[in-house]
Design a protein around this motif. Sequence first.
Motif, PDB file in Angstrom:
ATOM      1  N   THR A 102       0.865  -1.179   0.000  1.00 59.36           N
ATOM      2  CA  THR A 102       0.000   0.000   0.000  1.00 59.36           C
ATOM      3  C   THR A 102       0.900   1.227   0.000  1.00 59.36           C
ATOM      4  O   THR A 102       1.761   1.354   0.882  1.00 59.36           O
ATOM      5  CB  THR A 102      -0.905   0.039   1.253  1.00 59.36           C
ATOM      6  OG1 THR A 102      -1.625  -1.182   1.340  1.00 59.36           O
ATOM      7  CG2 THR A 102      -1.887   1.195   1.162  1.00 59.36           C
ATOM      8  N   PRO A 103       0.757   2.121  -0.979  1.00 59.60           N
ATOM      9  CA  PRO A 103       1.609   3.311  -1.022  1.00 59.60           C
ATOM     10  C   PRO A 103       1.189   4.339   0.021  1.00 59.60           C
ATOM     11  O   PRO A 103       0.149   4.190   0.679  1.00 59.60           O
ATOM     12  CB  PRO A 103       1.373   3.844  -2.441  1.00 59.60           C
ATOM     13  CG  PRO A 103      -0.051   3.456  -2.724  1.00 59.60           C
ATOM     14  CD  PRO A 103      -0.221   2.094  -2.078  1.00 59.60           C
ATOM     15  N   ASP A 104       1.975   5.381   0.157  1.00 60.36           N
ATOM     16  CA  ASP A 104       1.586   6.497   1.026  1.00 60.36           C
ATOM     17  C   ASP A 104       0.566   7.381   0.330  1.00 60.36           C
ATOM     18  O   ASP A 104      -0.323   7.941   0.967  1.00 60.36           O
ATOM     19  CB  ASP A 104       2.823   7.324   1.407  1.00 60.36           C
ATOM     20  CG  ASP A 104       3.822   6.526   2.203  1.00 60.36           C
ATOM     21  OD1 ASP A 104       3.515   6.199   3.359  1.00 60.36           O
ATOM     22  OD2 ASP A 104       4.898   6.205   1.664  1.00 60.36           O
ATOM     23  N   ILE A 105       0.711   7.499  -0.990  1.00 57.81           N
ATOM     24  CA  ILE A 105      -0.203   8.304  -1.799  1.00 57.81           C
ATOM     25  C   ILE A 105      -0.529   7.522  -3.072  1.00 57.81           C
ATOM     26  O   ILE A 105       0.360   6.965  -3.715  1.00 57.81           O
ATOM     27  CB  ILE A 105       0.417   9.667  -2.172  1.00 57.81           C
ATOM     28  CG1 ILE A 105       0.788  10.463  -0.908  1.00 57.81           C
ATOM     29  CG2 ILE A 105      -0.536  10.480  -3.042  1.00 57.81           C
ATOM     30  CD1 ILE A 105       1.524  11.760  -1.188  1.00 57.81           C
ATOM     31  N   LEU A 106      -1.802   7.495  -3.425  1.00 58.10           N
ATOM     32  CA  LEU A 106      -2.258   6.810  -4.631  1.00 58.10           C
ATOM     33  C   LEU A 106      -3.111   7.761  -5.452  1.00 58.10           C
ATOM     34  O   LEU A 106      -4.073   8.345  -4.937  1.00 58.10           O
ATOM     35  CB  LEU A 106      -3.083   5.573  -4.257  1.00 58.10           C
ATOM     36  CG  LEU A 106      -3.767   4.825  -5.406  1.00 58.10           C
ATOM     37  CD1 LEU A 106      -2.733   4.240  -6.368  1.00 58.10           C
ATOM     38  CD2 LEU A 106      -4.696   3.735  -4.865  1.00 58.10           C
ATOM     39  N   CYS A 107      -2.765   7.919  -6.722  1.00 50.35           N
ATOM     40  CA  CYS A 107      -3.498   8.822  -7.600  1.00 50.35           C
ATOM     41  C   CYS A 107      -4.319   8.033  -8.610  1.00 50.35           C
ATOM     42  O   CYS A 107      -3.803   7.128  -9.272  1.00 50.35           O
ATOM     43  CB  CYS A 107      -2.535   9.764  -8.321  1.00 50.35           C
ATOM     44  SG  CYS A 107      -1.632  10.840  -7.185  1.00 50.35           S
ATOM     45  N   LEU A 108      -5.588   8.387  -8.711  1.00 49.48           N
ATOM     46  CA  LEU A 108      -6.523   7.715  -9.607  1.00 49.48           C
ATOM     47  C   LEU A 108      -7.238   8.732 -10.482  1.00 49.48           C
ATOM     48  O   LEU A 108      -7.334   9.910 -10.145  1.00 49.48           O
ATOM     49  CB  LEU A 108      -7.576   6.943  -8.801  1.00 49.48           C
ATOM     50  CG  LEU A 108      -7.097   5.921  -7.772  1.00 49.48           C
ATOM     51  CD1 LEU A 108      -8.291   5.405  -6.970  1.00 49.48           C
ATOM     52  CD2 LEU A 108      -6.372   4.760  -8.450  1.00 49.48           C
ATOM     53  N   ALA A 109      -7.766   8.274 -11.602  1.00 50.31           N
ATOM     54  CA  ALA A 109      -8.628   9.083 -12.478  1.00 50.31           C
ATOM     55  C   ALA A 109      -9.162   8.147 -13.555  1.00 50.31           C
ATOM     56  O   ALA A 109      -9.569   7.034 -13.252  1.00 50.31           O
ATOM     57  CB  ALA A 109      -7.872  10.270 -13.068  1.00 50.31           C
ATOM     58  N   LYS A 110      -9.134   8.582 -14.806  1.00 51.70           N
ATOM     59  CA  LYS A 110      -9.540   7.783 -15.967  1.00 51.70           C
ATOM     60  C   LYS A 110     -10.720   6.864 -15.666  1.00 51.70           C
ATOM     61  O   LYS A 110     -11.855   7.288 -15.634  1.00 51.70           O
ATOM     62  CB  LYS A 110      -8.338   7.025 -16.518  1.00 51.70           C
ATOM     63  CG  LYS A 110      -7.313   7.928 -17.225  1.00 51.70           C
ATOM     64  CD  LYS A 110      -6.265   7.124 -17.950  1.00 51.70           C
ATOM     65  CE  LYS A 110      -5.235   8.003 -18.656  1.00 51.70           C
ATOM     66  NZ  LYS A 110      -5.767   8.679 -19.862  1.00 51.70           N
ATOM     67  N   GLY A 111     -10.460   5.569 -15.428  1.00 51.88           N
ATOM     68  CA  GLY A 111     -11.529   4.587 -15.242  1.00 51.88           C
ATOM     69  C   GLY A 111     -12.388   4.803 -14.012  1.00 51.88           C
ATOM     70  O   GLY A 111     -13.442   4.176 -13.883  1.00 51.88           O
ATOM     71  N   LEU A 112     -11.992   5.672 -13.116  1.00 52.20           N
ATOM     72  CA  LEU A 112     -12.779   5.919 -11.911  1.00 52.20           C
ATOM     73  C   LEU A 112     -14.151   6.482 -12.241  1.00 52.20           C
ATOM     74  O   LEU A 112     -15.127   6.216 -11.539  1.00 52.20           O
ATOM     75  CB  LEU A 112     -12.027   6.876 -10.975  1.00 52.20           C
ATOM     76  CG  LEU A 112     -12.724   7.270  -9.668  1.00 52.20           C
ATOM     77  CD1 LEU A 112     -13.031   6.033  -8.813  1.00 52.20           C
ATOM     78  CD2 LEU A 112     -11.858   8.257  -8.875  1.00 52.20           C
ATOM     79  N   GLY A 113     -14.248   7.264 -13.316  1.00 52.79           N
ATOM     80  CA  GLY A 113     -15.529   7.864 -13.681  1.00 52.79           C
ATOM     81  C   GLY A 113     -16.151   7.255 -14.922  1.00 52.79           C
ATOM     82  O   GLY A 113     -17.259   7.626 -15.304  1.00 52.79           O
ATOM     83  N   ASN A 114     -15.432   6.352 -15.587  1.00 51.93           N
ATOM     84  CA  ASN A 114     -15.912   5.686 -16.803  1.00 51.93           C
ATOM     85  C   ASN A 114     -16.392   6.675 -17.872  1.00 51.93           C
ATOM     86  O   ASN A 114     -17.361   6.427 -18.581  1.00 51.93           O
ATOM     87  CB  ASN A 114     -17.024   4.682 -16.500  1.00 51.93           C
ATOM     88  CG  ASN A 114     -17.061   3.537 -17.498  1.00 51.93           C
ATOM     89  OD1 ASN A 114     -16.102   2.779 -17.609  1.00 51.93           O
ATOM     90  ND2 ASN A 114     -18.146   3.396 -18.241  1.00 51.93           N
TER      91      ASN A 114
END
Length: 387
Positions: free
Chosen positions: A234-246
Amino acid sequence: MSNLMSNYSPLEVTFVKGEGCWLTDTKGDQYLDALSGIGVVNLGHCHPVITKNLIDQSQQLLHTSNVYRIGNQEKLAKELCTLAKMDKVFFSNSGAEANEAAIKIVRLFARSKDIEKPVILTANQGFHGRTMATLSATGQSKVQAGFAPLMSEFIHVNYDDIEAISDYQSNANVVAVMVEPIQGEAGIIIPKNDYLNKVQELCNKNGWLLILDGVQSCMGRTGKLFAHEHNQITPDILCLAKGLGNGVPIGACLAKGVASKMLTPGTHGSTFGGNPLVTSAALGVLDVFQNTNVLENVNKMSEYFRSEFDNKIKNNIAVKELRIKGLMIGIGLDSNIIDCSQLVKKALKDNLLINVTGTTIRMLPPLIITKEEIDILISKLIKLIST
């Protein structure tokens, strides 16, 4: 003549309808989308669950701003943090903004340690966005060209080379390492199985934060909801986008431990970030992942693609390498045999949507793709690289 600025060179096709893995253009012709809007429409075009959430929410409330509490946002934050084993999340509108938030968190972390000129180690050929900070973090000169002076607080090291990171342990200004679990824009570059584990070990040893840019490789793309789950870290910081909103613009910067406590009132914000509409879509995405066999399908279709493609290209000397993790697919080609610069247009003529990075065909097909569609995809690919 278009009134759009000329930073894009769009292909001569306009799509008006999408369903599952297929897009329909203005002429009524159908195209197999093996790119998912560059890794965005992971669950396919117009997925019924996400569509229903958007319709229902649009009839109730679109936006209020973060001056007030937002029910959907708080629910999404709780679900995401539980699934990702993180503590807090900041919602933005894109992956670049999620990474920008991560960089700001690191700056505040550095100040808490009285480090005035903090340095983040990032990877050559990595891609983190096109804002000035994320552009500076990106390890691709072609993306940075024309935008100097860049921010100087980034040092680029070779990807999948743990010694390259280890060499900076004596640099007191280093405070974080920022890498992609799998490099997407570089052409699907998959590191050694234990690379991320060793990066985390170095971060823990030196008191650095580990930032994983999972914008392209997470949300089921590799067969796990989050790509780093393959490494059981598990990282300290994880960045998400793209597929998160489909398809709906949303980004998320998740953090745990000390990193989750850095942003305080007034230090960061976003007018549209995490509004009722986009968080409703993202809740639909999580609903699909938790209540259907999407991830199982990713792993099955990944193995099916690998075996079928390998079997079909045994005698094709143009193919140098297949790099595949889940449904992140890179096909390395010999540019002495095939003109890679024309492949995207040739594929389009055969009603297939792909991307080419250098000498690599890059594909990110919807995670709901079927065996029949994989067969069509492979057939079109063989035709493409045999001409």
